[in-house]
Design a protein around this motif. Structure first.
Motif, mmCIF file in Angstrom:
data_model
loop_
_atom_site.group_PDB
_atom_site.id
_atom_site.type_symbol
_atom_site.label_atom_id
_atom_site.label_comp_id
_atom_site.label_asym_id
_atom_site.label_seq_id
_atom_site.Cartn_x
_atom_site.Cartn_y
_atom_site.Cartn_z
ATOM 1 N N THR A 107 0.851 -1.193 0.000
ATOM 2 C CA THR A 107 0.000 0.000 0.000
ATOM 3 C C THR A 107 0.884 1.238 0.000
ATOM 4 N N ILE A 108 0.662 2.139 -0.950
ATOM 5 C CA ILE A 108 1.491 3.349 -1.026
ATOM 6 C C ILE A 108 0.687 4.638 -0.856
ATOM 7 N N TYR A 109 -0.648 4.559 -0.977
ATOM 8 C CA TYR A 109 -1.441 5.781 -0.880
ATOM 9 C C TYR A 109 -2.870 5.406 -0.527
ATOM 10 N N GLU A 110 -3.477 6.159 0.393
ATOM 11 C CA GLU A 110 -4.870 5.951 0.785
ATOM 12 C C GLU A 110 -5.589 7.286 0.764
ATOM 13 N N ASN A 111 -6.714 7.330 0.056
ATOM 14 C CA ASN A 111 -7.478 8.568 -0.005
ATOM 15 C C ASN A 111 -8.860 8.265 -0.570
ATOM 16 N N SER A 112 -9.631 9.294 -0.855
ATOM 17 C CA SER A 112 -10.988 9.114 -1.359
ATOM 18 C C SER A 112 -10.975 8.710 -2.829
ATOM 19 N N TRP A 113 -12.111 8.178 -3.286
ATOM 20 C CA TRP A 113 -12.263 7.851 -4.703
ATOM 21 C C TRP A 113 -11.989 9.077 -5.562
ATOM 22 N N TYR A 114 -12.506 10.223 -5.138
ATOM 23 C CA TYR A 114 -12.364 11.471 -5.897
ATOM 24 C C TYR A 114 -10.892 11.807 -6.129
ATOM 25 N N ASN A 115 -10.076 11.719 -5.073
ATOM 26 C CA ASN A 115 -8.674 12.108 -5.183
ATOM 27 C C ASN A 115 -7.832 11.070 -5.921
ATOM 28 N N ILE A 116 -8.080 9.781 -5.698
ATOM 29 C CA ILE A 116 -7.297 8.754 -6.396
ATOM 30 C C ILE A 116 -7.651 8.736 -7.883
ATOM 31 N N ASN A 117 -8.912 8.917 -8.208
ATOM 32 C CA ASN A 117 -9.304 8.980 -9.615
ATOM 33 C C ASN A 117 -8.634 10.165 -10.312
ATOM 34 N N ARG A 118 -8.602 11.305 -9.631
ATOM 35 C CA ARG A 118 -7.966 12.485 -10.215
ATOM 36 C C ARG A 118 -6.464 12.294 -10.345
ATOM 37 N N LEU A 119 -5.841 11.639 -9.363
ATOM 38 C CA LEU A 119 -4.407 11.396 -9.411
ATOM 39 C C LEU A 119 -4.034 10.515 -10.601
ATOM 40 N N LEU A 120 -4.746 9.393 -10.779
ATOM 41 C CA LEU A 120 -4.374 8.423 -11.798
ATOM 42 C C LEU A 120 -4.801 8.834 -13.203
ATOM 43 N N ASN A 121 -5.975 9.432 -13.335
ATOM 44 C CA ASN A 121 -6.525 9.689 -14.663
ATOM 45 C C ASN A 121 -6.417 11.136 -15.134
ATOM 46 N N LYS A 122 -5.935 12.035 -14.251
ATOM 47 C CA LYS A 122 -5.805 13.439 -14.671
ATOM 48 C C LYS A 122 -4.417 14.012 -14.406
ATOM 49 N N ARG A 123 -3.847 13.710 -13.243
ATOM 50 C CA ARG A 123 -2.589 14.330 -12.875
ATOM 51 C C ARG A 123 -1.377 13.430 -13.121
ATOM 52 N N GLY A 124 -1.506 12.124 -12.824
ATOM 53 C CA GLY A 124 -0.347 11.242 -12.905
ATOM 54 C C GLY A 124 0.619 11.519 -11.763
ATOM 55 N N PHE A 125 1.729 10.779 -11.722
ATOM 56 C CA PHE A 125 2.705 11.019 -10.662
ATOM 57 C C PHE A 125 4.080 10.517 -11.076
ATOM 58 N N TYR A 126 5.076 10.964 -10.334
ATOM 59 C CA TYR A 126 6.463 10.537 -10.507
ATOM 60 C C TYR A 126 6.896 9.794 -9.245
ATOM 61 N N ALA A 127 7.728 8.785 -9.423
ATOM 62 C CA ALA A 127 8.223 8.022 -8.285
ATOM 63 C C ALA A 127 9.652 7.557 -8.574
ATOM 64 N N ARG A 128 10.329 7.067 -7.529
ATOM 65 C CA ARG A 128 11.679 6.515 -7.663
ATOM 66 C C ARG A 128 11.666 5.113 -7.093
ATOM 67 N N LEU A 129 12.003 4.167 -7.933
ATOM 68 C CA LEU A 129 12.068 2.775 -7.525
ATOM 69 C C LEU A 129 13.530 2.423 -7.253
ATOM 70 N N LEU A 130 13.837 2.117 -5.982
ATOM 71 C CA LEU A 130 15.195 1.735 -5.587
ATOM 72 C C LEU A 130 15.227 0.220 -5.396
#
Length: 353
Positions: free
Chosen positions: A326-349
């Motif tokens: 689990t890396i992120y917990e939030n409402s449907w509204y915010n996760i939907n906006r994150l994945l389908n509108k904003r996107g994100f950057y991460a670093r995989l070590l």
């Protein structure tokens, strides 16, 4: 990979305006949210609308620095970090995806005029319809909006309520069950909170130990929300990477409450973002490979990931999928906006064991 290059990926150098959301706790469901897009109120002169300000790679309208190639194609700071500075791209490194012209890291081409116009353009808040400059939108949505979310004032002793400020907040505070709990009940709640905090602390210690391992490598992970809609309750491959002479798939899934296919769109409806690392073509792999790895937030993401750590997993033909984290917990509204509108950057070590 040299130590200097690893540090560039793990801890890139930032100015104050690049730090989008770095001071927020990763488990803060109220403030650790993707940025509001806003509704355009007035035009942008010769540009017409926000479409012409979108990054050519991730198709989002940036909130931080904006770069460009010699032909004027705009690139946000996060995509610039990956496209120009990430040497793992090989032949694609330092080229514009739109026209193919070379982009040199030694000759930074930053478009401050577009940054200024985007900061000053008038937008309307999506929740309360208040008009304001775009540079003030995020702060307004988190602190000043009359329809923003808030938590109960008894949160520190265990209450998990959240709702809209105003009448609903006052009504809950008056009737919150934690006002009338006995000392023994409160001690039990605090014991659970302390136990959860101690687990997170131990996990962070393990991440710090992991960073000292010898055979460690880093990869930039970028979720671009333009190819297709990311559906709930199904793992989706975000990116294919190469490391330790193998090919890997970085996969994500947002799990809705009760695994509902059509989640409740209320802001308080809880959802979870899960991460998994898998061998992309496990059929050809014969000998197992032991890895330890962690996924960290990049400085250019709107949200902070929760601490996660795979202590060890032996990847093989019969065991190609790593453990789900689990890396992120939030409402449907915010996760939907994150994945389908904003996107994100991460670093995989990743470290070979």
């Amino acid at each position: 990979m040299s130590l200097e290059n690893l540090e560039e990926i793990v801890s890139p150098r930032l100015s104050a305006e690049d730090e989008i959301n770095t001071d927020v706790d990763s488990e803060d469901e109220i403030n650790n949210v993707p940025a509001e897009s806003g509704v355009l109120v007035h035009g942008l002169g010769i540009y017409g609308d926000l479409y012409n300000f979108r990054c050519i790679l991730c198709n989002t309208v940036p909130f931080s620095k904006i770069y460009q190639c010699n032909n004027g194609h705009l690139i946000c700071a996060g995509c610039y970090q990956i496209r120009v500075l990430d040497k793992m791209l090989g032949s694609q490194m330092g080229t514009c995806s739109q026209c193919g012209v070379r982009i040199y890291r030694q000759r930074v081409n930053r478009n401050t005029d577009v940054e200024r116009q985007l900061a000053e353009v008038s937008v309307a808040c999506e929740k309360c319809n208040m008009h304001l400059p775009r540079c003030q939108l995020r702060l307004h949505s988190l602190q000043d909006c009359c329809n923003r979310l808030t938590t109960c004032k008894y949160k520190r002793i265990g209450c998990k309520w959240k709702g809209t400020v105003g009448v609903l907040e006052e009504a809950h505070n008056e009737n919150c069950e934690f006002r009338h709990k006995k000392a023994e009940e409160l001690l039990e709640e605090l014991r659970k909170m302390t136990e959860k905090r101690d687990k997170k602390t131990a996990l962070r210690v393990n991440v710090m130990k992991f960073l000292q391992l010898p055979q460690i490598t880093a990869r930039m992970v970028h979720l671009i929300p333009i190819d297709e809609t990311i559906l709930p309750n199904v793992f989706t491959i975000c990116q294919i990477i190469d490391a330790f002479n193998r090919r890997w798939s970085v996969e994500f899934m947002w799990r809705t409450a009760n695994l509902a296919d059509v989640p409740n769109e209320e802001e308080t409806d809880p959802c979870t973002l899960l991460f998994q690392l898998c061998l992309y073509n496990s059929v050809t792999e014969r000998s197992p490979l032991g890895l330890s790895y962690t996924l960290l937030s990049s400085a250019y993401s709107d949200i902070r990931f929760q601490t996660n750590m795979c202590m060890r997993h032996d990847f093989s033909r019969d065991n190609p999928n790593g453990p789900v984290a689990t890396i992120y917990e939030n409402s449907w509204y915010n996760i939907n906006r994150l994945l389908n509108k904003r996107g994100f950057y991460a670093r995989l070590l990743m470290a070979r064991l």
